[in-house]
Design a protein around this motif. Sequence first.
Motif, PDB file in Angstrom:
ATOM      1  N   ALA A  51      50.430  -7.307  11.231  1.00 40.10           N
ATOM      2  CA  ALA A  51      50.282  -6.461  10.050  1.00 40.10           C
ATOM      3  C   ALA A  51      49.035  -5.587  10.107  1.00 40.10           C
ATOM      4  O   ALA A  51      48.989  -4.520   9.506  1.00 40.10           O
ATOM      5  CB  ALA A  51      50.237  -7.335   8.793  1.00 40.10           C
ATOM      6  N   GLY A  52      48.010  -6.053  10.818  1.00 37.90           N
ATOM      7  CA  GLY A  52      46.733  -5.351  10.847  1.00 37.90           C
ATOM      8  C   GLY A  52      45.825  -5.893   9.751  1.00 37.90           C
ATOM      9  O   GLY A  52      46.261  -6.094   8.618  1.00 37.90           O
ATOM     10  N   PHE A  53      44.574  -6.179  10.088  1.00 37.22           N
ATOM     11  CA  PHE A  53      43.611  -6.725   9.136  1.00 37.22           C
ATOM     12  C   PHE A  53      42.206  -6.572   9.687  1.00 37.22           C
ATOM     13  O   PHE A  53      42.018  -6.116  10.816  1.00 37.22           O
ATOM     14  CB  PHE A  53      43.927  -8.208   8.851  1.00 37.22           C
ATOM     15  CG  PHE A  53      43.575  -9.145   9.989  1.00 37.22           C
ATOM     16  CD1 PHE A  53      42.476  -9.983   9.899  1.00 37.22           C
ATOM     17  CD2 PHE A  53      44.327  -9.178  11.156  1.00 37.22           C
ATOM     18  CE1 PHE A  53      42.143 -10.840  10.949  1.00 37.22           C
ATOM     19  CE2 PHE A  53      44.010 -10.027  12.196  1.00 37.22           C
ATOM     20  CZ  PHE A  53      42.906 -10.859  12.089  1.00 37.22           C
ATOM     21  N   GLN A  54      41.225  -6.987   8.907  1.00 39.87           N
ATOM     22  CA  GLN A  54      39.829  -6.947   9.324  1.00 39.87           C
ATOM     23  C   GLN A  54      39.347  -8.353   9.646  1.00 39.87           C
ATOM     24  O   GLN A  54      39.503  -9.262   8.833  1.00 39.87           O
ATOM     25  CB  GLN A  54      38.945  -6.361   8.215  1.00 39.87           C
ATOM     26  CG  GLN A  54      39.228  -4.907   7.916  1.00 39.87           C
ATOM     27  CD  GLN A  54      38.812  -3.998   9.059  1.00 39.87           C
ATOM     28  OE1 GLN A  54      37.749  -4.137   9.644  1.00 39.87           O
ATOM     29  NE2 GLN A  54      39.683  -3.060   9.390  1.00 39.87           N
ATOM     30  N   ILE A  55      38.757  -8.521  10.825  1.00 36.23           N
ATOM     31  CA  ILE A  55      38.124  -9.791  11.173  1.00 36.23           C
ATOM     32  C   ILE A  55      36.739  -9.769  10.545  1.00 36.23           C
ATOM     33  O   ILE A  55      35.953  -8.856  10.797  1.00 36.23           O
ATOM     34  CB  ILE A  55      38.031  -9.967  12.697  1.00 36.23           C
ATOM     35  CG1 ILE A  55      39.434 -10.095  13.296  1.00 36.23           C
ATOM     36  CG2 ILE A  55      37.177 -11.187  13.050  1.00 36.23           C
ATOM     37  CD1 ILE A  55      39.468 -10.128  14.812  1.00 36.23           C
ATOM     38  N   SER A  56      36.448 -10.761   9.706  1.00 37.10           N
ATOM     39  CA  SER A  56      35.147 -10.790   9.030  1.00 37.10           C
ATOM     40  C   SER A  56      34.091 -11.496   9.863  1.00 37.10           C
ATOM     41  O   SER A  56      32.901 -11.196   9.739  1.00 37.10           O
ATOM     42  CB  SER A  56      35.263 -11.464   7.663  1.00 37.10           C
ATOM     43  OG  SER A  56      35.681 -12.810   7.810  1.00 37.10           O
TER      44      SER A  56
END
Length: 102
Positions: free
Chosen positions: A73-78
């Motif tokens: 889906a696509g996301f941000q790695i924190s």
Amino acid sequence: MPKACATETAQIGGNPAVCDDDFDGTQYVTTLTVSAAGLITITGQADMAGLVVTLTPINGADGEAAEAGDFTAGFQISSWQCNGSVSGTAQASWLPASCTTN
């Protein structure tokens, strides 16, 4: 490099398992794998035998370990969680400072 590759793959949506395609091993690392969930596993050899380091990407949206679907889906790695295991003659002091031992 696999960590940067997995981070970029998370942002654009894709399979991070390709991030280990060009790894041929080194003097001290026998295997480096990246799973579809972005988990990076590094296994030592020679002087580093007995050392295994895992880096787990943390999803910035929920603070949990990333899953394969997050990458699709696509996301941000924190952040990245580092864990290590030590056996044989390996020493825990060889792990990165941010790692915890199992």
